[in-house]
Enzyme design. Sequence first.
Site, PDB file in Angstrom:
ATOM      1  N   ASP A  29      -3.824   2.753  -6.363  1.00  0.00           N
ATOM      2  CA  ASP A  29      -4.622   1.717  -5.689  1.00  0.00           C
ATOM      3  C   ASP A  29      -3.783   0.461  -5.451  1.00  0.00           C
ATOM      4  O   ASP A  29      -2.789   0.221  -6.137  1.00  0.00           O
ATOM      5  CB  ASP A  29      -5.850   1.390  -6.557  1.00  0.00           C
ATOM      6  CG  ASP A  29      -6.933   0.679  -5.759  1.00  0.00           C
ATOM      7  OD1 ASP A  29      -6.913   0.744  -4.509  1.00  0.00           O
ATOM      8  OD2 ASP A  29      -7.805   0.037  -6.389  1.00  0.00           O
ATOM      9  N   HIS A  46       0.633   0.859   2.849  1.00  0.00           N
ATOM     10  CA  HIS A  46       0.570   2.326   2.791  1.00  0.00           C
ATOM     11  C   HIS A  46       1.966   2.930   2.986  1.00  0.00           C
ATOM     12  O   HIS A  46       2.325   3.894   2.312  1.00  0.00           O
ATOM     13  CB  HIS A  46      -0.403   2.869   3.853  1.00  0.00           C
ATOM     14  CG  HIS A  46      -1.829   2.429   3.641  1.00  0.00           C
ATOM     15  ND1 HIS A  46      -2.431   2.445   2.399  1.00  0.00           N
ATOM     16  CD2 HIS A  46      -2.774   1.967   4.506  1.00  0.00           C
ATOM     17  CE1 HIS A  46      -3.676   2.001   2.516  1.00  0.00           C
ATOM     18  NE2 HIS A  46      -3.915   1.707   3.769  1.00  0.00           N
ATOM     19  N   LEU A 140       7.541  20.876 -11.514  1.00  0.00           N
ATOM     20  CA  LEU A 140       6.298  20.091 -11.453  1.00  0.00           C
ATOM     21  C   LEU A 140       5.343  20.597 -10.364  1.00  0.00           C
ATOM     22  O   LEU A 140       5.773  20.949  -9.269  1.00  0.00           O
ATOM     23  CB  LEU A 140       6.693  18.639 -11.126  1.00  0.00           C
ATOM     24  CG  LEU A 140       5.563  17.621 -11.022  1.00  0.00           C
ATOM     25  CD1 LEU A 140       5.088  17.219 -12.413  1.00  0.00           C
ATOM     26  CD2 LEU A 140       6.025  16.373 -10.257  1.00  0.00           C
TER      27      LEU A 140
HETATM   28  C1  IPE Z   1      -9.520   4.884  -4.946  1.00  0.00           C
HETATM   29  O1  IPE Z   1      -9.196   3.676  -4.378  1.00  0.00           O
HETATM   30  C2  IPE Z   1      -9.131   6.001  -4.017  1.00  0.00           C
HETATM   31  C3  IPE Z   1      -7.706   6.228  -3.873  1.00  0.00           C
HETATM   32  C4  IPE Z   1      -6.776   5.634  -4.560  1.00  0.00           C
HETATM   33  C5  IPE Z   1      -7.342   7.224  -2.907  1.00  0.00           C
HETATM   34  P1  IPE Z   1     -10.270   2.858  -3.524  1.00  0.00           P
HETATM   35  O2  IPE Z   1      -9.593   1.615  -3.085  1.00  0.00           O
HETATM   36  O3  IPE Z   1     -10.827   3.719  -2.457  1.00  0.00           O
HETATM   37  O4  IPE Z   1     -11.382   2.597  -4.612  1.00  0.00           O
HETATM   38  P2  IPE Z   1     -12.463   1.445  -4.732  1.00  0.00           P
HETATM   39  O5  IPE Z   1     -13.148   1.335  -3.393  1.00  0.00           O
HETATM   40  O6  IPE Z   1     -11.712   0.200  -5.078  1.00  0.00           O
HETATM   41  O7  IPE Z   1     -13.356   1.893  -5.833  1.00  0.00           O
HETATM   42  C1  IPE Z   2      -4.911   2.692  -2.044  1.00  0.00           C
HETATM   43  O1  IPE Z   2      -4.768   1.382  -1.628  1.00  0.00           O
HETATM   44  C2  IPE Z   2      -4.698   3.678  -0.919  1.00  0.00           C
HETATM   45  C3  IPE Z   2      -5.926   4.350  -0.472  1.00  0.00           C
HETATM   46  C4  IPE Z   2      -7.106   4.236  -1.018  1.00  0.00           C
HETATM   47  C5  IPE Z   2      -5.791   5.224   0.672  1.00  0.00           C
HETATM   48  P1  IPE Z   2      -5.960   0.594  -0.945  1.00  0.00           P
HETATM   49  O2  IPE Z   2      -5.890   0.841   0.535  1.00  0.00           O
HETATM   50  O3  IPE Z   2      -7.255   0.928  -1.571  1.00  0.00           O
HETATM   51  O4  IPE Z   2      -5.551  -0.891  -1.249  1.00  0.00           O
HETATM   52  P2  IPE Z   2      -6.484  -2.062  -1.783  1.00  0.00           P
HETATM   53  O5  IPE Z   2      -7.206  -1.541  -2.968  1.00  0.00           O
HETATM   54  O6  IPE Z   2      -7.412  -2.395  -0.649  1.00  0.00           O
HETATM   55  O7  IPE Z   2      -5.554  -3.163  -2.112  1.00  0.00           O
HETATM   56 MG    MG Z   3      -8.311   0.144  -3.125  1.00  0.00          MG
END
Ligand code: IPE
Ligand code: IPE
Ligand code: MG
Length: 258
Positions: A29, A46, A140
């Site tokens: 995240d 990303h 892995l």
């Molecule tokens: C969790 O992150 C999903 C992934 C890392 C793919 P999100 O950014 O989607 O989760 P929330 O919305 O903060 O719970």
């Molecule tokens: C995790 O980073 C990647 C995905 C969920 C695809 P986020 O896109 O959720 O990044 P934040 O949490 O908004 O910073």
């Molecule tokens: Mg997120």
Amino acid sequence: MTAGPTPGRTTLDGIAPDKLPRHVAIIMDGNGRWAQAQGLRRTAGHDRGAGTIRNITTECARLHLEQLTLYAFSIENWKRPRAEIQYLMRLLRKFLIDERPTLEENDVRLTAIGRLDDLPSSARKELDRTMELSAGNRGLNLCLALGYGGRTEIVDAARKLAARVAAGELAPEDIDEAAISANLYQPGRDPDLLVRTAGELRVSNFLLWQISYSELYVTQACWPDFTVEELHGALRSFATRTRKYGGLVDAPEAAVRR
Ligand code: IPE
Ligand code: IPE
Ligand code: MG
């Protein structure tokens, strides 16, 4: 020759191989927050996050871990703006093509869990191809959770079991924990360690069945900043944990029975 820990040798300085987790799962995240903090668009986060996947996978392979499960795209992430989803799906496709030599070099097998049929066909095609190309690798298992939801996974398992009951192949009383585990997307060892980057204290619908006794580790570092040293920090923390599974540790047998 298959890769594996050398008996009696440490794989991470000071930590015996049997103190390392065999299966690590990571909620990757914070890509968006990382980018915003640099004054960049979310998509730049990303991009950087894809590089982190390569570094962390390579280190997990070097440490002879058995499985690394990465939450790459949740079923709820389909709610994001179309442009971000499109970007992520193109990035996924590129990642799956670009990583093939590195997977090969590190003897890594790529697998996936989730509602994979929901992926755009261009990404799905490269996913299938990369899984096929790496299927013979014995190091892995890098498992990508894509279009994944923990509740959906349990629903899908329940449907498979219900169909067998309806067909007269299975009695309702034969449905036990082992039967549910065996009907998940990828039956196998539950994660020993669950890591979440970027500080949120929630599981966001990840591996709900499998993490019942996983050790948890949350770091403030956003995923693009999750270095090999950060991974080592998580592994060192895991090595200090006492896993009790509801029982007692080092208790006399009589006390355990009581
Ligand atoms: C969790 O992150 C999903 C992934 C890392 C793919 P999100 O950014 O989607 O989760 P929330 O919305 O903060 O719970
Ligand atoms: C995790 O980073 C990647 C995905 C969920 C695809 P986020 O896109 O959720 O990044 P934040 O949490 O908004 O910073
Ligand atoms: Mg997120």
